[in-house]
Enzyme design. Structure first.
Site, PDB file in Angstrom:
ATOM      1  CB  SER A   1      -3.638   2.584   1.906  1.00  0.00           C
ATOM      2  OG  SER A   1      -4.077   2.088   0.746  1.00  0.00           O
TER       3      SER A   1
ATOM      4  CE  LYS B   1      -3.500  -0.667  -0.642  1.00  0.00           C
ATOM      5  NZ  LYS B   1      -3.903  -1.019  -2.118  1.00  0.00           N
TER       6      LYS B   1
ATOM      7  CG  HIS C   1       4.392  -6.213  -1.277  1.00  0.00           C
ATOM      8  ND1 HIS C   1       4.406  -4.681  -1.634  1.00  0.00           N
ATOM      9  CD2 HIS C   1       3.247  -6.618  -1.493  1.00  0.00           C
ATOM     10  CE1 HIS C   1       3.493  -4.600  -2.436  1.00  0.00           C
ATOM     11  NE2 HIS C   1       2.522  -5.638  -2.227  1.00  0.00           N
TER      12      HIS C   1
END
Length: 293
Positions: free
Chosen positions: A137, A45, A107
């Site tokens: 988020s 995010k 990630h």
């Protein structure tokens, strides 16, 4: 296909993770990078999809325009460690890419990135976003995405976020780890989400300089139009309309894309708690986060 049960977090080499990012680990760890691979790395995010699409348009907007109207972005820029039963594994999708350079998303914290990316001196673009907007988020994202643990209430989620009890661990360890890597690895370009928001054209110029690219003024203008948040939100190939295990009725994948939305969620006490927490953990020269622009 019915959504699987929400996963449990567990410790994975010192980082909180869920099975959807570790079940294919040996294959991910042994991934064979190529020298011209480009890695897009972020904490979840933080503007990942935005930069993935920006790079996809930079490299292939002219040479492979058909992909922009036929193939979802998550197929064009595979999510390396993703492993969802019944769906193609991210590592396999990356192996199957035939155009170069391969754009590969992850990630992973820097210490878990497959060694061959470093051995081949691959270029890496890391995108960092301020923790308050990331937390907000992520809260909405976790509500609609069943490969993450259920978020629970906002205050409890925020505390777990600060404590690093999230898939991929603590935000501050992630951004600091990659910042430290940047000091010794020249092929890493570190971008701040807030800078992209404030002056996209300038950041594209810096990115092109890093990548050795020289798009024409017309190409740059076309890219800037394509990657505008509202245009991406309306684009079924970039807004994850058909992505597995996301309930877009709960929350859209692309929600607001703004800097400062945290102000609509944080209480005064939560804001003070957050400021105090990150003041202790983010104290590196040059690594500064803006919570408004």
């Amino acid at each position: 296909m019915a959504a699987p049960p929400r996963p449990e977090l567990f410790d994975f080499y010192g980082v909180s993770m869920t099975k959807f990012f570790t079940d294919n680990w040996q294959n991910v760890k042994n991934f064979q990078a190529k020298p011209d691979d480009i890695v897009i790395a972020t904490y979840p995010k933080s503007g990942t999809t935005w930069v993935c699409y920006l790079l996809d348009r930079l490299f292939f907007g002219k040479t492979h325009p058909e992909k922009d109207t036929s193939l979802p972005l998550y197929m064009r820029v595979p999510f390396l460690e993703l492993c969802i039963p019944g769906h193609p594994k991210g590592k396999d999708l990356a192996d199957q890419l035939t155009i170069t350079p391969r754009l590969i998303k992850t990630h992973l914290p820097v210490q878990l990135v497959p060694d061959t990316f470093w051995e081949h001196n691959c270029k890496v673009v890391y995108v960092a976003r301020n923790p308050k907007d990331v937390a907000v988020s992520h809260f909405h994202f976790s509500s609609m995405n069943s490969i993450h643990p259920a978020p629970g209430d906002w205050d409890g989620f925020l505390q777990r976020f600060m404590d690093g009890k999230m898939a991929y661990g603590a935000w501050h360890k992630h951004v600091v780890g990659w910042w430290e890597k940047k000091q010794t690895y020249p092929n890493l370009h570190y971008i701040f989400y807030e800078d992209l928001t404030e002056n996209l054209g300038h950041e594209i110029d810096k990115l092109c300089s890093f990548l050795g690219m020289s798009p024409s003024a017309e190409e740059k203008e076309s890219i800037m139009a394509a990657v505008k948040f509202d245009n991406m939100k309306d684009n079924k190939l970039t807004n994850f309309t058909n992505a597995p295990l996301m309930n877009l009725k709960v929350s859209p994948f692309m929600r607001k894309g703004k800097v400062g939305d945290w102000k609509n969620h944080f209480t005064v006490a939560q804001n003070e708690r957050c400021d105090e927490h990150y003041k202790r953990h983010i104290c590196f020269p040059g690594l500064e986060f803006r919570t408004e622009v």
